[in-house]
Scaffold this motif. Sequence first.
Motif, PDB file in Angstrom:
ATOM      1  N   ALA A 129      58.127 -15.335 100.775  1.00 38.40           N
ATOM      2  CA  ALA A 129      58.363 -15.997  99.378  1.00 38.40           C
ATOM      3  C   ALA A 129      57.753 -15.127  98.532  1.00 38.40           C
ATOM      4  O   ALA A 129      56.265 -15.106  98.547  1.00 38.40           O
ATOM      5  CB  ALA A 129      58.074 -17.622  99.370  1.00 38.40           C
ATOM      6  N   VAL A 130      58.246 -14.737  97.435  1.00 37.92           N
ATOM      7  CA  VAL A 130      57.691 -14.141  96.466  1.00 37.92           C
ATOM      8  C   VAL A 130      57.990 -14.695  95.253  1.00 37.92           C
ATOM      9  O   VAL A 130      59.174 -14.608  94.763  1.00 37.92           O
ATOM     10  CB  VAL A 130      57.958 -12.591  96.413  1.00 37.92           C
ATOM     11  CG1 VAL A 130      57.084 -11.653  95.393  1.00 37.92           C
ATOM     12  CG2 VAL A 130      57.695 -11.878  98.072  1.00 37.92           C
ATOM     13  N   GLY A 131      56.929 -14.923  94.145  1.00 37.11           N
ATOM     14  CA  GLY A 131      57.266 -15.402  92.820  1.00 37.11           C
ATOM     15  C   GLY A 131      57.554 -14.258  91.920  1.00 37.11           C
ATOM     16  O   GLY A 131      56.920 -13.163  91.873  1.00 37.11           O
ATOM     17  N   LEU A 132      58.333 -14.615  90.757  1.00 37.40           N
ATOM     18  CA  LEU A 132      58.435 -13.709  89.664  1.00 37.40           C
ATOM     19  C   LEU A 132      58.256 -14.448  88.250  1.00 37.40           C
ATOM     20  O   LEU A 132      59.082 -15.526  88.283  1.00 37.40           O
ATOM     21  CB  LEU A 132      59.811 -13.091  89.916  1.00 37.40           C
ATOM     22  CG  LEU A 132      60.176 -12.143  88.530  1.00 37.40           C
ATOM     23  CD1 LEU A 132      59.548 -10.946  88.622  1.00 37.40           C
ATOM     24  CD2 LEU A 132      61.663 -11.838  88.742  1.00 37.40           C
ATOM     25  N   GLY A 133      57.476 -13.892  87.277  1.00 34.47           N
ATOM     26  CA  GLY A 133      57.407 -14.633  85.984  1.00 34.47           C
ATOM     27  C   GLY A 133      58.017 -13.671  85.178  1.00 34.47           C
ATOM     28  O   GLY A 133      58.139 -12.348  85.212  1.00 34.47           O
ATOM     29  N   LYS A 134      57.675 -14.236  83.814  1.00 36.02           N
ATOM     30  CA  LYS A 134      58.127 -13.238  82.767  1.00 36.02           C
ATOM     31  C   LYS A 134      57.206 -13.429  81.695  1.00 36.02           C
ATOM     32  O   LYS A 134      56.523 -14.512  81.319  1.00 36.02           O
ATOM     33  CB  LYS A 134      59.409 -13.781  82.101  1.00 36.02           C
ATOM     34  CG  LYS A 134      60.691 -13.419  83.122  1.00 36.02           C
ATOM     35  CD  LYS A 134      61.072 -12.187  83.313  1.00 36.02           C
ATOM     36  CE  LYS A 134      62.243 -11.948  84.317  1.00 36.02           C
ATOM     37  NZ  LYS A 134      62.801 -10.849  84.515  1.00 36.02           N
ATOM     38  N   GLY A 135      56.950 -12.393  80.934  1.00 40.21           N
ATOM     39  CA  GLY A 135      56.044 -12.773  79.628  1.00 40.21           C
ATOM     40  C   GLY A 135      56.274 -11.603  78.713  1.00 40.21           C
ATOM     41  O   GLY A 135      56.980 -10.754  78.816  1.00 40.21           O
ATOM     42  N   ALA A 136      55.642 -11.812  77.495  1.00 43.88           N
ATOM     43  CA  ALA A 136      55.730 -10.791  76.347  1.00 43.88           C
ATOM     44  C   ALA A 136      54.556 -10.001  76.173  1.00 43.88           C
ATOM     45  O   ALA A 136      53.428 -10.198  76.287  1.00 43.88           O
ATOM     46  CB  ALA A 136      56.091 -11.624  75.101  1.00 43.88           C
ATOM     47  N   ALA A 137      54.687  -8.626  75.988  1.00 41.06           N
ATOM     48  CA  ALA A 137      53.796  -7.856  75.799  1.00 41.06           C
ATOM     49  C   ALA A 137      54.305  -6.537  74.991  1.00 41.06           C
ATOM     50  O   ALA A 137      55.241  -6.591  74.565  1.00 41.06           O
ATOM     51  CB  ALA A 137      53.316  -7.154  77.004  1.00 41.06           C
ATOM     52  N   ARG A 138      53.393  -5.596  74.422  1.00 41.12           N
ATOM     53  CA  ARG A 138      53.980  -4.640  73.881  1.00 41.12           C
ATOM     54  C   ARG A 138      53.468  -3.047  74.754  1.00 41.12           C
ATOM     55  O   ARG A 138      52.189  -3.019  75.167  1.00 41.12           O
ATOM     56  CB  ARG A 138      53.020  -4.273  72.394  1.00 41.12           C
ATOM     57  CG  ARG A 138      53.773  -5.108  71.414  1.00 41.12           C
ATOM     58  CD  ARG A 138      53.352  -4.861  70.044  1.00 41.12           C
ATOM     59  NE  ARG A 138      54.064  -5.372  68.946  1.00 41.12           N
ATOM     60  CZ  ARG A 138      55.282  -5.291  68.484  1.00 41.12           C
ATOM     61  NH1 ARG A 138      55.731  -3.933  68.764  1.00 41.12           N
ATOM     62  NH2 ARG A 138      55.856  -6.110  67.570  1.00 41.12           N
ATOM     63  N   VAL A 139      54.550  -2.257  74.773  1.00 43.73           N
ATOM     64  CA  VAL A 139      54.332  -1.225  75.991  1.00 43.73           C
ATOM     65  C   VAL A 139      54.343  -0.102  74.979  1.00 43.73           C
ATOM     66  O   VAL A 139      55.490   0.107  74.476  1.00 43.73           O
ATOM     67  CB  VAL A 139      55.378  -1.334  77.188  1.00 43.73           C
ATOM     68  CG1 VAL A 139      55.160  -0.337  78.174  1.00 43.73           C
ATOM     69  CG2 VAL A 139      55.258  -2.757  77.861  1.00 43.73           C
ATOM     70  N   ASP A 140      53.498   0.615  74.901  1.00 43.87           N
ATOM     71  CA  ASP A 140      53.456   1.726  74.175  1.00 43.87           C
ATOM     72  C   ASP A 140      53.966   1.462  72.716  1.00 43.87           C
ATOM     73  O   ASP A 140      54.833   2.358  71.998  1.00 43.87           O
ATOM     74  CB  ASP A 140      54.227   3.094  74.743  1.00 43.87           C
ATOM     75  CG  ASP A 140      53.335   4.055  75.283  1.00 43.87           C
ATOM     76  OD1 ASP A 140      52.299   3.974  75.266  1.00 43.87           O
ATOM     77  OD2 ASP A 140      53.732   5.264  75.380  1.00 43.87           O
ATOM     78  N   GLY A 141      53.644   0.339  71.987  1.00 41.15           N
ATOM     79  CA  GLY A 141      53.998  -0.232  70.729  1.00 41.15           C
ATOM     80  C   GLY A 141      55.427  -0.815  70.630  1.00 41.15           C
ATOM     81  O   GLY A 141      55.756  -1.168  69.636  1.00 41.15           O
ATOM     82  N   HIS A 142      56.133  -0.734  71.746  1.00 42.41           N
ATOM     83  CA  HIS A 142      57.435  -1.596  71.746  1.00 42.41           C
ATOM     84  C   HIS A 142      57.464  -2.803  72.341  1.00 42.41           C
ATOM     85  O   HIS A 142      56.797  -3.036  73.528  1.00 42.41           O
ATOM     86  CB  HIS A 142      58.526  -0.624  72.656  1.00 42.41           C
ATOM     87  CG  HIS A 142      58.771   0.795  71.966  1.00 42.41           C
ATOM     88  ND1 HIS A 142      59.730   1.108  71.143  1.00 42.41           N
ATOM     89  CD2 HIS A 142      57.854   1.746  72.491  1.00 42.41           C
ATOM     90  CE1 HIS A 142      59.662   2.402  70.871  1.00 42.41           C
ATOM     91  NE2 HIS A 142      58.542   2.791  71.681  1.00 42.41           N
TER      92      HIS A 142
END
Length: 858
Positions: A556-569
Motif C-alpha cells: 500500500a503506497v500513499g500519494l499526496g499533492k501540494g503546491a510549489a515552484r519548480v525553477d520559477g514555474h
Amino acid sequence: MIGLAFRELWGRRRRLTSSLVAVFLGVAFLTGTLALGDTLSRAIDRYYANSNGHTDVMIRNATQVSKSPGDLPGEIDGAVLARVKGVPGVADAQPVIQGSGQPLGRDGKVIPERGPRIAGNWIEDPRLNAYRITQGRAPRAPDEVVINKRAADHGKLRVGDRTVVLTPERVPVTVVGISMFGKDPAFGETAFTAFSLEGAQRYVAHGTGRLTGVALRAAPGVGQGELAARASRVLPAGTEAITGKALVAEGIGQVRDVFVKTFQTALGAFGAVALLVAAFSIHNTFTITLAQRTRESALLRAVGASRRQLAGLVGAEALVVGGLATAAGIAGGAGCAFLLKLVFSGFGMGLDAQGVVLTARTVLIAAPVGLVVTLLAVLGPAVRAVRIPPIAAMRESAAEPAGVSETRVIVGSVVAAVGIGAVVFGAVIGRGAWTGVGALMSLAAMVVLGPVVARPAATLIGMPAARFRGVSGRLARENAVRSPRRTAGAATALMIGVGVVTLLTVFAGSLRASLADGVAGSFRSGLVVNGGTNETGGFEPSLATQAASLPQIATAVGLGKGAARVDGHAATVGVADPALLGRVLSLDVTSGTLPSDPASAGSTPAAAGSGSAAAGGGAAVLAVGKKVADQRKWKVGTVVTVTFSDGSRVPMTVAAIYKRTDLSGEYLVPRTAWAAHNRRPLDTAVFATSKQGVSEADARAALTSLVRSYGAPEVQNRSEYVTAQTKQMNAFLGIVYVMLALAILIALLGIANTLALSVHERTRELGLLRAVGATRGQVRAMIRWESLIVSLFGTAGGAGFGLFLGWALVSALSDPFSVPVVPLVVILLVGAVAGVLAALRPARRAARLPALTAVASG
C-alpha cells in the motif's frame, strides 16, 4: 414607404413570427450568458471584499508558490504577533491559523463539499472576522468548534452535536456554534471549521507555534498604506505586510484568471453560436418571403419606387423585427440567466450568488448585437430584392431560382480547399491557430456550397422515402430537390448547431478516453482509497501504513499533492516515495531510477507505504515527467530549484524521467523532502495490491473497514477509479448539450418556418393534389417526409463537419482521437425526430387547405 413597411409586417406577421422568436431566443441567450458571467463576477467580488472582515493589513509569508485560490498560504513565525502588536497605529492584532480540516457529518463521513475544507481559529475581534455566529456561541475550549452553515446543513449537524474533525488526525469535538459568511451560508463552497485559538494551535498548527498570518486593524486616522509601511519595518525576512485592499484585489484577480475569464468566454461562445444559428434562420425566412414578393416588388418599381426606397422598405421590416425581438430578448435575459444557473446546479456546478446581475454593459452589448445580426442576415435578400426589374411584374416568376451559379461552385470549392488544407495542416503540426482559421473558412465554404450539395444529398437521403412511402415520399424528395437553396438554407442553421455539439462531444470524448486510458494504464491492478482531488481534503499518510499491515494487503503506497515552484514555474507536485509508487503504478521510466525516500530505508516495502512525516532532512532529488523535461531540456542529473511555501529554495537533482503522469503528476517529490517544509502532509489516494490468494472482495472489505476512521473515503477497484476520474467530463458534456439545445431549437424553428412558407407558396399545387385524389393524410406525410429529409441533411452534414473539426482539434493538442459512437447516434436520432416535430404544424396547415379554394388561389 414607412407606412407600407408596417402594413407589410402586419399583413405577414404570422410568417415573420418565427424569425422574431429566433432573434428573441438568440438575444435572450446572449443576454443570459453575459448576465450569468456578471453575476458570478459580482459574487466573487463580494466574497473577497468580505473575506477578511475589515482587516486593514495582513501579515503573511512573502513567498507565494501558487496562484490557485484554493491553496493554503505559507506559514510565519508566531513571534511576529508580538512584534506587530507594538507598532504605532495598530488598534488590534489577531493571529490567523489555517490548515486542512474536514468535519464529519452525522453519518460519520466527510461532508462532501466541492470547495476547500479549512480549519482555523475563531477570530475574536468581530471587525476582523468575516464570519458571524447565528446559532450558539464562539468556541472556548480546545475541543469546541463553530461550523459554517452550509457545511452544517450538508452534514446534518446542529449546535450540541458531537462529531470529529480530521486535521488530518481525528479530533473529537463539540459543535457549539453555526456561522454565516456575512449573509451567505459559506464563502463560496468552502467548509470552514473554527476552533478556539488554543484548539487551532494544538490541532491545526500541531503545536508548532507557527501562524498563517496576523490580521491588523488600524487605529482611527491611520491609513492602510501607512500601517503596512510601519509594520514592514519590524518584520523578519520572508514576511510581508499587505493592505486589505491589495489582498482583496489579489484574491479577485486569482479567481478571475483561473476560472471567471474561462467561464465567461465559454458562455459567450455559446451565446454566439445561438445568434449565428438565429441569423441563418432569419436570412432564410427573408429570402423566401422576399422571393415570394417578386411581383409585388416589381410593381413598386414599375410605379416609380427607387431601389433605395425598396431597400429601405426591407431594412425597415428587418429593423422592426430585430428591434422588437432584441428588446424582448434583453427583458428575457434575466430569466434565461436564472434557468442557466439551475442547469449548472443540476450538473454539480452550482452558483450560490443570490439573484441575477443585469448590468448596463450587458445591455450595451446585447442590443446592438441583436440589431446588427438581424440586419446582416437580411442584407443578402434585400440586395436581391432591389435588383428586381420592373418587367418582372408582367410575368410569372419562380419564387427562387432552381439552379446554382458556377461562381458559387468555384468560389465555394476554392474556400473549401484552402480551409480544409489549413485545418489538416494545423492538426498535423500541432498549431491551433491554423486549425481555427481553417475551421472558419470551412464553415464559410459549407454555407456557400450548401445549395450545391443539397440536390444530390436530398436525392440520396430521400431514396428510402421515395421507394417505401409511395407518392408522398416521392413528392417530398422532389420538393427538397427542386429548391436546393431553400433546402440548404433551412438545413444550414441545423448544421451549425449539430456541428458544434458534435465537435464538443468528440473533443470531450477524446479527452475522456485519453484520461481513462492514461489512468487505466498507470494503475495496473488492485484497489485504491480515493480521497478525491481536493488538496485540502484527503487523509493522514498513516492510512497507507495501516493498510499495508492488513493481512489481506501486500503493498500500500500513499500519494499526496501540494503546491510549489519548480525553477520559477508554479506547479502541483506529487508527494510520495517515488520508488515504492513505481511498484503499484506504471510510471514508464525512460531514464534514470526512481528515488527512494530516505524515511523508507530499512523498512519492508509493505510497511513503508506512506513514508515518514518527520520534518527532518531528505534526499534532494525528484522525478519529473517527460513532457516537462523535454520542454525545459532537463536530463537526469539536472539541478532545479524548488521553492516551498515556507520560502525555502532547495536545489534538487532530477533522478528520473517518466512518461505516465496521469496519476502522479508532472513532478514527484519524496515525502521526507516535502515534510521538511510543509506541516502534516495529506494523501489524496492510497494504491494497494492484495496478497496472492486473497480475493478482491476480501481485500476491499478489509480496506473499507479500515478507512471508516478516516472519514470513510471510497474504496474502488480499477474500473471504478477510472470512471471516477472521468466523471467531470460527463458533467461537462451534459452542460454542453443543454447550452446548445437552444441553438438547435432555433434551427428547428427555422425549418418549421421554411416549410410553412413553402406551404403558402404551394397553395395551388396542394389544391391540385387534393383535387386529383390525394388525401389529407398523404399531404401531411409529404410535408413530414420533406422536413425529415431537410433535417437529416442538416444533421448528417453537421455531424460530419463536427467530426472533422473534432479530429483536427484533438490532433492539434496531440491527444488520441476517439469517436463516442453512442452519443453521435443519439444526435442523429434526435435530429431526425426533431425534423418530424418541426413539420407538425406546417403539415397540419397544408392538410386543412380546402381543395377548391387552393386551386383558385394564385
